[in-house]
Design a protein around this motif. Sequence first.
Motif, mmCIF file in Angstrom:
data_model
loop_
_atom_site.group_PDB
_atom_site.id
_atom_site.type_symbol
_atom_site.label_atom_id
_atom_site.label_comp_id
_atom_site.label_asym_id
_atom_site.label_seq_id
_atom_site.Cartn_x
_atom_site.Cartn_y
_atom_site.Cartn_z
ATOM 1 N N ALA A 80 0.688 -1.183 -0.018
ATOM 2 C CA ALA A 80 -0.012 0.398 0.240
ATOM 3 C C ALA A 80 0.861 1.277 0.215
ATOM 4 N N ARG A 81 0.650 2.221 -1.219
ATOM 5 C CA ARG A 81 1.828 3.042 -1.114
ATOM 6 C C ARG A 81 0.591 4.100 -1.913
ATOM 7 N N THR A 82 0.737 5.701 -1.059
ATOM 8 C CA THR A 82 -0.247 6.509 -1.613
ATOM 9 C C THR A 82 0.536 7.719 -1.931
ATOM 10 N N VAL A 83 -0.089 8.687 -3.026
ATOM 11 C CA VAL A 83 0.448 10.018 -3.821
ATOM 12 C C VAL A 83 -0.853 10.330 -3.705
ATOM 13 N N GLU A 84 -0.153 11.939 -3.011
ATOM 14 C CA GLU A 84 -1.419 13.285 -2.532
ATOM 15 C C GLU A 84 -1.293 14.142 -3.836
ATOM 16 N N LEU A 85 -2.360 14.416 -4.305
ATOM 17 C CA LEU A 85 -2.316 14.950 -5.463
ATOM 18 C C LEU A 85 -2.609 16.554 -4.908
ATOM 19 N N PRO A 86 -2.523 17.341 -5.733
ATOM 20 C CA PRO A 86 -2.904 18.971 -5.451
ATOM 21 C C PRO A 86 -3.761 19.592 -5.886
ATOM 22 N N GLY A 87 -4.568 20.050 -4.475
ATOM 23 C CA GLY A 87 -5.836 20.576 -4.930
ATOM 24 C C GLY A 87 -7.246 19.605 -4.403
ATOM 25 N N GLY A 88 -6.765 18.441 -3.951
ATOM 26 C CA GLY A 88 -7.473 17.065 -3.835
ATOM 27 C C GLY A 88 -7.472 16.004 -3.932
ATOM 28 N N GLY A 89 -7.311 14.834 -3.258
ATOM 29 C CA GLY A 89 -7.836 13.792 -3.614
ATOM 30 C C GLY A 89 -6.250 12.965 -4.292
ATOM 31 N N ARG A 90 -6.346 11.115 -3.813
ATOM 32 C CA ARG A 90 -5.112 10.935 -3.806
ATOM 33 C C ARG A 90 -5.197 9.492 -5.063
ATOM 34 N N VAL A 91 -3.959 9.167 -4.939
ATOM 35 C CA VAL A 91 -3.631 7.450 -5.881
ATOM 36 C C VAL A 91 -2.943 6.192 -4.915
ATOM 37 N N ARG A 92 -3.507 5.423 -4.899
ATOM 38 C CA ARG A 92 -3.896 4.502 -4.190
ATOM 39 C C ARG A 92 -2.738 3.827 -4.918
ATOM 40 N N ARG A 93 -1.837 2.706 -4.304
ATOM 41 C CA ARG A 93 -1.169 1.308 -5.091
ATOM 42 C C ARG A 93 -1.804 0.361 -3.995
ATOM 43 N N HIS A 94 -2.970 -0.457 -4.216
ATOM 44 C CA HIS A 94 -2.944 -1.605 -3.341
ATOM 45 C C HIS A 94 -3.395 -3.209 -4.389
ATOM 46 N N LYS A 95 -1.761 -3.150 -4.002
ATOM 47 C CA LYS A 95 -1.580 -4.869 -4.823
ATOM 48 C C LYS A 95 -1.384 -5.044 -6.059
#
Length: 342
Positions: free
Chosen positions: A317-332
């Motif tokens: 599980a790894r996550t990237v926070e995005l500017p202006g809202g929201g995030r992208v997450r790697r799950h498996k």
Amino acid sequence: MLLIEWRKLKLPLADETIVVGVSGGADSTALLLALQELKSAGKLSVKICVAHLDHKLRNTSAEDARWVADLAARLGYESVTGRAKVAELARANSDNLEQAARKARYAFLERTAKRKSAKYVLTAHTMDDQAETVLLRLMRGSAGSGLGGMDAVRPLGSSSSLKSGTSIKLVRPLLWARRSDTENYCRLRKTPFLTDEMNNDLGFSRVRVRRQLLPLMQSFNNRIVEAISRTATQLREDRAVLATDSDELLQRASLAADTDDKTEAPALNVKLLANEPPALRRRALREWISKARGSSRRLEMVHLLAVERLLEGNGGARTVELPGGGRVRRHKNRLEFESENN
């Protein structure tokens, strides 16, 4: 005559209402005069509605609004004046004045077009505006799609209206022209135009590009504005081809939603994306994020590269926070978008 490639832009010749954004400066005044010339020559038979937004940023802004309304009346056009407290909007939304003014202006033009049942909104952006836009995006680290600059025709509307299939189009018929062309045309037509003192305020990044950077670049190439415009056109042409391929990739990479999936976009197949060319997958990722958030605002190459790095390795599980809202997450082996409310 100031040339407007009306047929090339596939604009209607008759039986339509066209909203024209007019600030009163040389560019928009010249656009309005050119339309009047086409109508007087019998080459155009559309209804013109002049739209002016008072940004409430200067003490003279109300006078400018009256000046535009008087010009429209002299030419026989209906006019609509809107008002927005841009400084307050900028503070409320953590935007700078340029961003807030742009958003307020386009929202006003969209509302006006809807009220007038108009399918087209015209603005008077020139080749100089195009060059400034490309340089500003270059300095922010934009990807190739951003460096293509402004399209001559694009959909106009908020994310919600675009999803509902709005047919309003924003048209920029003067992207071929230099700012000096519009000023000269106004003088030829013996029509004065307004000068906004904020266009000389070096506190604005666009003004610094206009007053400082472009003159320096012109010392190396005195046709730098034309050169930047040509490059932007080539990048837009490349973008059009790659967009088709990236859309197809996004469809292939999208996974069926689980019944308990609360993300706002379909999860993506990590392994499939990892095997695609970087340029193609970055475009697919940009489109995926833009659709999930409703816009690509503040999304730059550095953020796409961070998301792309999630494709590396064997999961976790790894996550990237995005500017202006929201995030992208790697799950498996899934790439998932999460809104800031999740």
